[in-house]
Design a protein around this motif. Structure first.
Motif: not given
Length: 172
Positions: A64-87
């Protein structure tokens, strides 16, 4: 011994943390570290709902902690993409209600930590009448995806970790 040091490992950890933060092993810091190590667990003893948690499936916790760590990294990239490039007009911040089966306070606390450390999601509350989790999602595209994710990826392993078969029979 248990009356003065109810959690000796926590006491030792607090004392060590005090010494690390002060970067000194002077007698005054040793004394203050010992005081913090003794007072902290004594003052926080009543905050424990039911003693130490019993982990029924430690490997499930590791997965669970390993899967959550991957999810945190993936979400970091998604949120950064939305903040920097999304309308910003296209960003759909919204609330989701997720029905929960988990009732163990330690499991709920861990679920709260996992959800809140994931960028783009915030645990808002548990509704007392229906025991639904209210979750705020930064960019909600598919509500059912979030319900399935919380229930399958997070809640199911936590049920395996913190509940017994008797507890599961009561929940059904």
């Amino acid at each position: 011994m248990r009356t003065w040091l109810p959690y000796p490992i926590v006491s030792l950890g607090l004392c060590g943390l005090w010494l690390l933060l002060n970067q000194s092993v002077d007698p005054a810091h040793l004394l203050l570290g010992a005081l913090v190590g003794i007072a902290g667990p004594l003052l926080g003893r009543r905050l424990q709902p039911r003693g130490y948690p019993r982990l029924r499936a430690p490997w499930a916790l590791f997965r669970l902690l390993a899967m959550a760590s991957v999810e945190v990294v993936r979400s970091c990239f998604n949120v950064c993409r939305i903040i920097l490039f999304a309308d910003y007009a296209q960003v759909n911040a919204s609330f989701v209600r997720v029905p929960l089966t988990l009732r163990d306070p330690y499991g709920l606390a861990l679920l709260s930590c996992l959800i809140n450390m994931t960028p783009g999601t915030v645990w808002v509350e548990i509704l007392p009448d229906s025991h639904d989790l209210v979750l705020h999602v930064f960019d909600l595209q598919d509500e059912q995806f979030w319900i399935d994710t919380i229930q399958r990826r997070y809640e199911q392993p936590l049920l395996d970790i913190f509940t017994t078969e008797a507890d599961r029979a009561d929940l059904a």
